[in-house]
Design an enzyme around this catalytic site. Structure first.
Site, mmCIF file in Angstrom:
data_model
loop_
_atom_site.group_PDB
_atom_site.id
_atom_site.type_symbol
_atom_site.label_atom_id
_atom_site.label_comp_id
_atom_site.label_asym_id
_atom_site.label_seq_id
_atom_site.Cartn_x
_atom_site.Cartn_y
_atom_site.Cartn_z
ATOM 1 N N LYS A 220 31.198 43.681 42.535
ATOM 2 C CA LYS A 220 31.549 44.518 41.387
ATOM 3 C C LYS A 220 31.453 43.722 40.091
ATOM 4 O O LYS A 220 32.261 42.831 39.832
ATOM 5 C CB LYS A 220 32.959 45.096 41.498
ATOM 6 C CG LYS A 220 33.128 46.222 40.465
ATOM 7 C CD LYS A 220 34.542 46.547 40.118
ATOM 8 C CE LYS A 220 35.114 45.692 39.024
ATOM 9 N NZ LYS A 220 34.467 45.849 37.709
ATOM 10 N N GLY A 272 38.270 35.920 36.993
ATOM 11 C CA GLY A 272 38.730 36.741 35.874
ATOM 12 C C GLY A 272 40.070 36.242 35.382
ATOM 13 O O GLY A 272 40.372 35.055 35.495
ATOM 14 N N SER A 273 40.883 37.176 34.891
ATOM 15 C CA SER A 273 42.137 36.775 34.267
ATOM 16 C C SER A 273 43.191 36.402 35.311
ATOM 17 O O SER A 273 43.186 36.909 36.432
ATOM 18 C CB SER A 273 42.665 37.910 33.392
ATOM 19 O OG SER A 273 42.918 39.046 34.190
ATOM 20 N N THR A 274 44.106 35.537 34.921
ATOM 21 C CA THR A 274 45.194 35.122 35.803
ATOM 22 C C THR A 274 46.064 36.328 36.165
ATOM 23 O O THR A 274 46.519 36.464 37.299
ATOM 24 C CB THR A 274 46.019 34.020 35.115
ATOM 25 O OG1 THR A 274 45.149 32.899 34.923
ATOM 26 C CG2 THR A 274 47.203 33.577 35.959
ATOM 27 N N GLU A 275 46.225 37.231 35.208
ATOM 28 C CA GLU A 275 47.042 38.424 35.439
ATOM 29 C C GLU A 275 46.493 39.255 36.603
ATOM 30 O O GLU A 275 47.221 39.597 37.539
ATOM 31 C CB GLU A 275 47.045 39.235 34.137
ATOM 32 C CG GLU A 275 47.949 40.414 34.125
ATOM 33 C CD GLU A 275 47.598 41.337 32.955
ATOM 34 O OE1 GLU A 275 47.001 40.866 31.962
ATOM 35 O OE2 GLU A 275 47.910 42.534 33.066
ATOM 36 N N GLY A 277 44.325 38.240 38.816
ATOM 37 C CA GLY A 277 44.321 37.378 40.002
ATOM 38 C C GLY A 277 45.642 37.433 40.748
ATOM 39 O O GLY A 277 45.674 37.529 41.978
ATOM 40 N N GLU A 294 39.301 32.327 40.854
ATOM 41 C CA GLU A 294 38.925 31.442 39.749
ATOM 42 C C GLU A 294 39.416 32.124 38.491
ATOM 43 O O GLU A 294 38.883 33.155 38.093
ATOM 44 C CB GLU A 294 37.411 31.216 39.747
ATOM 45 C CG GLU A 294 37.030 29.926 39.075
ATOM 46 C CD GLU A 294 36.755 30.122 37.605
ATOM 47 O OE1 GLU A 294 37.703 29.939 36.808
ATOM 48 O OE2 GLU A 294 35.625 30.453 37.253
ATOM 49 N N CYS A 328 35.994 30.040 30.767
ATOM 50 C CA CYS A 328 37.315 29.719 31.319
ATOM 51 C C CYS A 328 37.577 28.214 31.237
ATOM 52 O O CYS A 328 38.717 27.784 31.138
ATOM 53 C CB CYS A 328 37.421 30.202 32.745
ATOM 54 S SG CYS A 328 35.961 29.833 33.708
ATOM 55 N N GLU A 425 45.454 31.262 26.813
ATOM 56 C CA GLU A 425 44.005 31.259 26.725
ATOM 57 C C GLU A 425 43.579 32.227 25.623
ATOM 58 O O GLU A 425 43.913 33.405 25.668
ATOM 59 C CB GLU A 425 43.463 31.730 28.083
ATOM 60 C CG GLU A 425 42.005 31.505 28.276
ATOM 61 C CD GLU A 425 41.553 31.935 29.671
ATOM 62 O OE1 GLU A 425 42.085 32.920 30.210
ATOM 63 O OE2 GLU A 425 40.662 31.265 30.202
HETATM 64 P P1 NAD Z 1 39.920 40.928 34.039
HETATM 65 O O1 NAD Z 1 40.590 39.979 34.959
HETATM 66 O O2 NAD Z 1 40.667 42.161 33.643
HETATM 67 O O3 NAD Z 1 38.533 41.401 34.657
HETATM 68 C C1 NAD Z 1 37.736 40.618 35.528
HETATM 69 C C2 NAD Z 1 37.147 41.535 36.576
HETATM 70 O O4 NAD Z 1 38.184 42.105 37.370
HETATM 71 C C3 NAD Z 1 36.371 42.719 36.010
HETATM 72 O O5 NAD Z 1 35.261 42.985 36.854
HETATM 73 C C4 NAD Z 1 37.387 43.846 36.098
HETATM 74 O O6 NAD Z 1 36.799 45.111 36.157
HETATM 75 C C5 NAD Z 1 38.088 43.517 37.382
HETATM 76 N N1 NAD Z 1 39.451 44.058 37.500
HETATM 77 C C6 NAD Z 1 40.297 44.422 36.515
HETATM 78 N N2 NAD Z 1 41.469 44.851 37.037
HETATM 79 C C7 NAD Z 1 41.352 44.755 38.380
HETATM 80 C C8 NAD Z 1 42.232 45.038 39.479
HETATM 81 N N3 NAD Z 1 43.475 45.505 39.281
HETATM 82 N N4 NAD Z 1 41.788 44.815 40.725
HETATM 83 C C9 NAD Z 1 40.559 44.327 40.935
HETATM 84 N N5 NAD Z 1 39.685 44.052 39.955
HETATM 85 C C10 NAD Z 1 40.071 44.260 38.682
HETATM 86 O O7 NAD Z 1 39.476 40.159 32.793
HETATM 87 P P2 NAD Z 1 38.967 40.794 31.421
HETATM 88 O O8 NAD Z 1 39.700 42.040 31.067
HETATM 89 O O9 NAD Z 1 37.510 40.910 31.508
HETATM 90 O O10 NAD Z 1 39.411 39.665 30.452
HETATM 91 C C11 NAD Z 1 40.779 39.446 30.239
HETATM 92 C C12 NAD Z 1 41.034 37.983 30.135
HETATM 93 O O11 NAD Z 1 40.647 37.328 31.347
HETATM 94 C C13 NAD Z 1 40.213 37.286 29.098
HETATM 95 O O12 NAD Z 1 40.752 37.428 27.839
HETATM 96 C C14 NAD Z 1 40.243 35.885 29.589
HETATM 97 O O13 NAD Z 1 41.410 35.256 29.177
HETATM 98 C C15 NAD Z 1 40.234 36.030 31.066
HETATM 99 N N6 NAD Z 1 38.924 35.817 31.648
HETATM 100 C C16 NAD Z 1 38.727 34.713 32.409
HETATM 101 C C17 NAD Z 1 37.490 34.478 32.968
HETATM 102 C C18 NAD Z 1 37.218 33.314 33.810
HETATM 103 O O14 NAD Z 1 36.053 32.987 33.992
HETATM 104 N N7 NAD Z 1 38.188 32.660 34.377
HETATM 105 C C19 NAD Z 1 36.445 35.354 32.722
HETATM 106 C C20 NAD Z 1 36.678 36.494 31.944
HETATM 107 C C21 NAD Z 1 37.928 36.709 31.423
#
Ligand code: NAD
Ligand code: MN
Length: 515
Positions: A220, A272-275, A277, A294, A328, A425
């Site tokens: 995804k 993606g985000s720690t939240e 994750g 990650e 990140c 971040e």
């Molecule tokens: P996010 O964690 O919301 O999204 C990352 C991915 O997860 C996207 O594909 C999203 O559609 C998916 N996702 C969102 N909610 C989900 C859920 N409940 N269950 C499963 N998948 C879900 O990140 P974002 O909104 O794109 O960015 C928010 C923050 O995350 C950024 O401001 C940044 O701080 C951080 N971020 C970190 C990385 C990294 O490489 N570590 C990359 C992008 C963003």
């Protein structure tokens, strides 16, 4: 890491001061590094994009075919540099995700798990070669959909995407040698969820090892950057990858959640985000699903008095402003040894005022567009908090385009460890500068964060590098360089930056059962 230079043969500069006439001057290449401040500009050098074939609509990729989402829902992906709608993207719901998982399961049971490693490797090599053939087009699409500069998508992202497929293709028939004395077995179906900052590269990091190890996948992409993933799906078709080995479902958080919660998934890989994750961690607790995460970072770059300062400043600049700070592992906290604080700040200020902000398709652009309006708002909110908490902001005077989402390269001084801009971040082109006196203090302050993804050390002394590196709680530490990636090198974090490694032989482990 040195700034990636454009390959344009001649630099034309337009004189804006003097006798009132426009005077075009051709500069020899050796003068490229001159500091023109805000007095000079390059002539536009846009990468051609008129041959790019964007579809009006991108469907889901399930079982080798492009299919409509059952509910018939679509959303737009926009170009963040122009706010122009690029295409409609299918929104997959739980029903579509279930179809994709079932297709992946059938492909696993009937085809992929039965192939020899050698056969799997052949497909991966074929995919890698097709990516190389189409790399210019993919780079332009990546830049249009995500806002990153063409010189990054062309010179960094795409070569690394191909390199990852080549690298893991090589492991497909050698897994027993990667783990001698153990018997590596594939897991089954992997659900992979990726962010928007390196759309194709994150897809490659996830797909290549999963497939090499004999798993099938449901991927995804992030909702703001799905287009290149769908072009990758076309490459899978051309490579005649068996149907269902890779399935791609587009959509936002709900789609991701349906994938995480699907009972027939054996492994989840998330970047993606720690939240989010943390949420994923909770929702799969008590299941047999394997997980790698990650997440975010707040990396420290530490510059000692004995470092070659010009070189270090150049590396620090690319470490934070690379990809608009949407990284990140960005070096978003800078620790400067007190004795060189004044010259470092002066050089940083001069240098950010020469970074070119604007059209990401222009080959000379250093800083492209912020990926989305939401991300821009998040950056602005954190910068405001820095000002309210008493830090001082230095910002490039760059003029920003009137349409699209932009943020000028910036840094804060007067930052204390308790400021939000030192802890959270920002994920944008904003650096927080702090000072230290002794190596011990640098280590302590660098480690004072819930994250632990990466760090950088700048010094002339090899012994100092080794001493510091061993005490930094970070998964990757760069010395006298920054943001260098290679498929053979493992990448991943400590603490709230997640767990598990991608890249190298370590990157095979999350996709194998090893008895
Ligand atoms: P996010 O964690 O919301 O999204 C990352 C991915 O997860 C996207 O594909 C999203 O559609 C998916 N996702 C969102 N909610 C989900 C859920 N409940 N269950 C499963 N998948 C879900 O990140 P974002 O909104 O794109 O960015 C928010 C923050 O995350 C950024 O401001 C940044 O701080 C951080 N971020 C970190 C990385 C990294 O490489 N570590 C990359 C992008 C963003
Ligand atoms: Mn987009």
């Amino acid at each position: 890491m040195a700034r990636r230079k454009s390959s344009s043969p001649q630099l034309i500069v337009l004189s804006k001061d003097g006798d009132g006439h426009d005077r075009r001057v051709a500069l020899p290449a050796k003068d490229r590094r001159l500091n023109f401040g805000d007095r000079w500009e390059y002539a536009p050098a846009p990468e051609a994009s008129n041959y790019i074939q964007l579809k009006k609509r991108y469907e889901l990729f399930i079982n080798g075919r492009f299919v409509r989402p059952r509910a018939g829902k679509y959303f737009y992906s926009i170009n963040p540099a122009t706010e122009e709608k690029l295409a409609q993207i299918a929104e997959a719901d739980a029903y579509d995700v279930d179809l994709a998982v079932k297709a992946a399961r059938r492909a696993y049971d009937n085809v992929w798990s039965k192939l020899s490693g050698r056969e799997r490797g052949k497909y991966l090599y074929r995919i890698a070669r097709l990516i190389q053939e189409k790399s210019r087009e993919l780079a332009v699409l990546e830049t249009m959909d995500g806002g990153k500069t063409i010189k990054e998508s062309r010179d960094v992202d795409l070569p690394l995407v191909a390199a990852h497929f080549f690298y893991y293709a090589g492991w497909a028939d050698k897994l027993e040698y990667a783990f001698p004395g153990r018997s590596p077995r594939s897991l089954g179906v992997a659900g992979q969820i990726i962010p928007w900052n390196f759309p194709l590269l994150m897809a490659a990091w996830k797909l290549a090892p999963a497939l090499a190890c004999g798993n099938t996948v449901v991927l995804k992409p992030a909702e703001t950057t799905s287009i290149t993933a769908m072009h990758l799906a076309e490459i899978f078709q051309q490579a005649e990858l068996p149907d269902g080995v890779v399935n791609i479902v587009t959509g936002a958080g709900e789609t991701g959640r349906a994938l995480v919660d699907h009972p027939k998934i054996d492994k989840i890989a998330f970047t993606g985000s720690t939240e989010v994750g943390k949420r994923i961690l909770k929702s799969i607790a008590g299941t047999k699903k394997k997980l790698t995460l990650e997440l975010g970072g707040k990396a420290a770059n530490i510059i000692f008095e004995d470092a070659p300062i010009d070189q270090a400043v150049e590396g620090i600049i690319s470490g934070i402003y690379f990809n608009q700070g949407h990284v990140c592992c960005a070096g978003s906290r800078l620790f400067v040894q007190e004795g060189i604080f004044a010259p470092v700040i002066r050089k940083l200020r001069d240098r950010i005022s020469t970074l070119r902000v604007g059209n990401p398709l222009d080959k000379n652009t250093d800083i492209g567009a912020i990926n989305s309006k939401m991300q821009l708002e998040k950056i602005c909110e954190l910068v405001d908090s820095g000002l309210q908490q008493g830090a001082q902001l230095v910002q490039s005077p760059a003029r920003l385009p009137s349409k699209g989402y932009w943020y000028p390269p910036s840094f804060f001084t007067g930052v204390t460890a308790s400021h939000r801009i030192a802890q959270e971040e920002i994920f944008g082109p904003v650096l927080s500068v702090m000072t230290f006196r002794t190596p011990e203090e640098a280590i302590e302050r660098a480690n004072n964060t819930p994250y632990g993804l990466s760090a950088g050390v700048w010094t002339d002394k090899g012994s100092k590098i080794f001493k510091i590196v061993n005490k930094l709680r970070a998964g990757v530490v760069w010395a006298n360089t920054y943001n260098k990636f290679d498929p053979t090198s493992p990448f991943g974090g400590y603490k709230e930056s997640g767990f598990g490694r991608e890249g190298g032989t370590h990157g095979l482990m999350p996709y194998l059962a090893l008895d």
